[in-house]
Design a protein around this motif. Structure first.
Motif, PDB file in Angstrom:
ATOM      1  N   GLU A 189      55.450   5.898  55.607  1.00  0.00           N
ATOM      2  CA  GLU A 189      56.256   4.673  54.144  1.00  0.00           C
ATOM      3  C   GLU A 189      55.946   5.204  53.651  1.00  0.00           C
ATOM      4  OE1 GLU A 189      53.535   1.419  57.392  1.00  0.00           O
ATOM      5  OE2 GLU A 189      52.673   2.433  56.139  1.00  0.00           O
ATOM      6  N   ALA A 190      54.955   6.414  52.524  1.00  0.00           N
ATOM      7  CA  ALA A 190      55.031   7.413  51.111  1.00  0.00           C
ATOM      8  C   ALA A 190      56.063   7.562  51.110  1.00  0.00           C
ATOM      9  CB  ALA A 190      54.080   8.040  51.978  1.00  0.00           C
ATOM     10  N   ILE A 191      56.902   8.753  52.459  1.00  0.00           N
ATOM     11  CA  ILE A 191      57.933   9.183  51.715  1.00  0.00           C
ATOM     12  C   ILE A 191      59.092   7.606  52.043  1.00  0.00           C
ATOM     13  CG2 ILE A 191      59.604  10.367  52.784  1.00  0.00           C
ATOM     14  CD1 ILE A 191      57.383  11.838  54.264  1.00  0.00           C
ATOM     15  N   ALA A 192      58.982   6.710  52.595  1.00  0.00           N
ATOM     16  CA  ALA A 192      60.269   5.118  52.788  1.00  0.00           C
ATOM     17  C   ALA A 192      59.358   4.911  50.842  1.00  0.00           C
ATOM     18  CB  ALA A 192      59.790   4.428  52.949  1.00  0.00           C
ATOM     19  N   GLU A 193      58.882   4.818  50.607  1.00  0.00           N
ATOM     20  CA  GLU A 193      58.243   3.973  49.509  1.00  0.00           C
ATOM     21  C   GLU A 193      58.566   4.984  48.418  1.00  0.00           C
ATOM     22  OE1 GLU A 193      54.300   4.282  46.546  1.00  0.00           O
ATOM     23  OE2 GLU A 193      54.269   3.238  48.792  1.00  0.00           O
ATOM     24  N   VAL A 194      58.732   6.270  48.478  1.00  0.00           N
ATOM     25  CA  VAL A 194      58.966   6.921  46.491  1.00  0.00           C
ATOM     26  C   VAL A 194      60.819   6.972  47.130  1.00  0.00           C
ATOM     27  CG1 VAL A 194      59.162   9.300  45.705  1.00  0.00           C
ATOM     28  CG2 VAL A 194      56.924   8.518  47.351  1.00  0.00           C
ATOM     29  N   HIS A 195      61.284   7.283  47.858  1.00  0.00           N
ATOM     30  CA  HIS A 195      62.930   7.400  47.837  1.00  0.00           C
ATOM     31  C   HIS A 195      63.295   6.616  48.310  1.00  0.00           C
ATOM     32  CE1 HIS A 195      62.706  12.164  47.702  1.00  0.00           C
ATOM     33  NE2 HIS A 195      61.951  12.252  48.732  1.00  0.00           N
ATOM     34  N   GLY A 196      63.096   5.204  47.925  1.00  0.00           N
ATOM     35  CA  GLY A 196      63.637   4.345  48.949  1.00  0.00           C
ATOM     36  C   GLY A 196      64.190   3.460  50.470  1.00  0.00           C
ATOM     37  N   LEU A 197      63.824   4.517  51.218  1.00  0.00           N
ATOM     38  CA  LEU A 197      64.359   4.454  52.410  1.00  0.00           C
ATOM     39  C   LEU A 197      63.113   3.567  53.662  1.00  0.00           C
ATOM     40  CD1 LEU A 197      64.438   8.367  52.782  1.00  0.00           C
ATOM     41  CD2 LEU A 197      66.083   6.974  52.110  1.00  0.00           C
ATOM     42  N   ASN A 198      63.627   3.605  54.756  1.00  0.00           N
ATOM     43  CA  ASN A 198      63.458   2.866  55.969  1.00  0.00           C
ATOM     44  C   ASN A 198      62.664   3.832  56.700  1.00  0.00           C
ATOM     45  OD1 ASN A 198      62.725   1.642  58.862  1.00  0.00           O
ATOM     46  ND2 ASN A 198      64.812   0.747  58.944  1.00  0.00           N
ATOM     47  N   PRO A 199      61.146   3.808  56.638  1.00  0.00           N
ATOM     48  CA  PRO A 199      60.340   4.587  57.433  1.00  0.00           C
ATOM     49  C   PRO A 199      60.720   4.685  58.864  1.00  0.00           C
ATOM     50  CG  PRO A 199      59.388   2.805  56.774  1.00  0.00           C
ATOM     51  CD  PRO A 199      60.852   1.937  55.889  1.00  0.00           C
ATOM     52  N   ALA A 200      61.548   3.885  59.765  1.00  0.00           N
ATOM     53  CA  ALA A 200      62.301   3.290  60.632  1.00  0.00           C
ATOM     54  C   ALA A 200      62.529   5.019  60.887  1.00  0.00           C
ATOM     55  CB  ALA A 200      62.140   2.650  60.826  1.00  0.00           C
ATOM     56  N   ASN A 201      63.876   5.201  60.061  1.00  0.00           N
ATOM     57  CA  ASN A 201      64.209   6.003  59.937  1.00  0.00           C
ATOM     58  C   ASN A 201      63.734   7.632  59.217  1.00  0.00           C
ATOM     59  OD1 ASN A 201      66.138   3.263  59.699  1.00  0.00           O
ATOM     60  ND2 ASN A 201      67.206   4.919  60.490  1.00  0.00           N
ATOM     61  N   ILE A 202      62.806   7.493  59.577  1.00  0.00           N
ATOM     62  CA  ILE A 202      62.052   8.821  59.265  1.00  0.00           C
ATOM     63  C   ILE A 202      60.934   9.675  60.211  1.00  0.00           C
ATOM     64  CG2 ILE A 202      60.585   9.849  57.372  1.00  0.00           C
ATOM     65  CD1 ILE A 202      61.228   8.300  55.669  1.00  0.00           C
ATOM     66  N   ILE A 203      61.354  10.817  59.930  1.00  0.00           N
ATOM     67  CA  ILE A 203      60.527  11.397  61.650  1.00  0.00           C
ATOM     68  C   ILE A 203      59.641  12.592  60.449  1.00  0.00           C
ATOM     69  CG2 ILE A 203      60.490  13.022  63.619  1.00  0.00           C
ATOM     70  CD1 ILE A 203      62.745  12.220  64.685  1.00  0.00           C
TER      71      ILE A 203
END
Length: 367
Positions: A74-88
């Motif tokens: 969620e922190a990565i998604a917040e910074v980069h404007g991404l959907n956290p579900a698409n991050i591993i």
């Protein structure tokens, strides 16, 4: 028990793999101060906020971490404007690269990478039982047409380090898009953007948009180059079906609790990241100019390191320079395994380290 039973043996191909050898971190005996410039670490160290976050975890080391690293995603998604579900998240981006090879390669398959690219690509390809296909670079830079020419019906993955290590060169993103457009839809394009934070070029993109809009592209990143190399945090962004597949094969607690908390604090500490990038911009340019002024060729780099090419003479070769510098506490990286037998890779260090290497090389080259 019978004593003549054969011992366990690795499956075919494993013993053909050349093990990865990291850069050395120690100087000869008697050297009192060591400047480690062999692993592209952040000379400013980790974010102070990450250090504090890691300390707070110490009293809870009996508790398993969140297996999905949800708060870190969620922190990565917040910074980069991404959907956290698409991050591993992973134990360094190396782990993700290995999981991609394990998941999408089988014996008889092929995977393509460039000749001077990160050595672990070949290792993971071979570990999966597939065939590594290394293609020539042009002026120490990935050549899109050469990569495409190497793609066959057996190709399943193309690894592209952008920027590349150890050369520091990059591919403009229009060329990356051209590569993707020409690849068969069943070929996975892996954009390894480990050094993305350091790149300040208008024609560069890490690959977020392409990975977010394609079914066969993923982007991998790391926290290591901005100060958390010891915490081992990497991450991947890509389409849901690839995320789903990787989640089925990754370890259940592959990111430890300390790394999760340190990573959350580090990625939100934008001031520390900006200081790190500003320091790198200044000293990368300075080092490149100084080394060139000494008559040494430097591959133009956009990362946090420079590849230094030495004269052909044995007296002033890379091996001789490495011995000379090591004896004075300056530890650079031999890159013979990357196809550069007469070059050293130097991480951008502190002002003291950078100036020290240049002064030492001035003396070495006059000897």
């Amino acid at each position: 028990m019978k004593q003549d039973q054969p011992r366990p043996t690795p499956r075919a191909g494993i013993m053909d793999i050349e093990a990865y050898v990291p850069g050395k971190s120690t100087a000869p005996a008697g050297v009192t101060k060591v400047y480690k410039l062999s692993s592209n670490e952040n000379p400013l160290g980790p974010s102070p906020k990450a250090i504090e976050a890691a300390r707070e975890v110490a009293a809870k080391l009996d508790v398993y971490p969140d297996g999905s690293a949800r708060r870190l995603r969620e922190a990565i998604a917040e910074v980069h404007g991404l959907n956290p579900a698409n991050i591993i998240c992973s134990n360094g981006s190396d782990e993700i690269l290995g999981l991609l090879a394990q998941t999408y390669l089988a014996p008889g398959d092929e995977a393509v990478f460039t000749e001077h690219a990160f050595m672990v690509y070949k290792i993971y390809i071979q570990a999966a039982g597939a065939k590594p296909v290394a293609v020539k670079e042009t002026d120490e830079r990935a050549d899109i047409d050469t990569i495409l020419a190497a793609v066959t019906p057996a190709t399943r993955i193309v690894f592209l380090a952008n920027p590349n290590n150890p050369t520091g060169t990059y591919v403009p993103f229009q060329e990356v898009r051209r590569l993707h457009a020409a690849l068969p839809k069943n070929v996975l394009l892996v954009l390894d953007a480990a050094y993305a934070e350091y790149v300040r070029r208008n024609d560069y993109e890490a690959g977020i948009e392409l990975a977010g809009s394609s079914e066969n592209v993923v982007m991998t990143r790391t926290f290591s180059k901005l100060g958390l190399g010891g915490a081992r945090i990497g991450w991947m962004y890509g389409p849901a079906h690839i995320v789903d597949a990787i989640n089925r094969v990754r370890g259940p607690f592959n990111v430890n609790a300390t790394a999760i908390e340190a990573g959350i604090a580090a990625i939100r500490d934008r001031a520390h990241i900006e200081r790190s990038v500003t320091h790198n911009e200044k000293w990368l340019a300075w080092l490149s100019a100084e080394l060139t002024g000494l008559g040494l060729r430097v591959t133009p780099s956009v990362g946090n390191f420079v590849l230094i090419h030495f004269p052909d003479s044995k007296k002033h070769s890379a091996a001789a320079a490495d011995d000379y510098l090591s004896a004075r506490g300056y530890i650079l990286r031999r890159v013979t395994g990357y196809g550069f037998p007469n070059a050293l890779r130097m991480s951008v260090g502190t002002e003291e380290a950078n100036r020290g290497v240049i002064d030492a090389l001035k003396t070495f080259l006059k000897s």
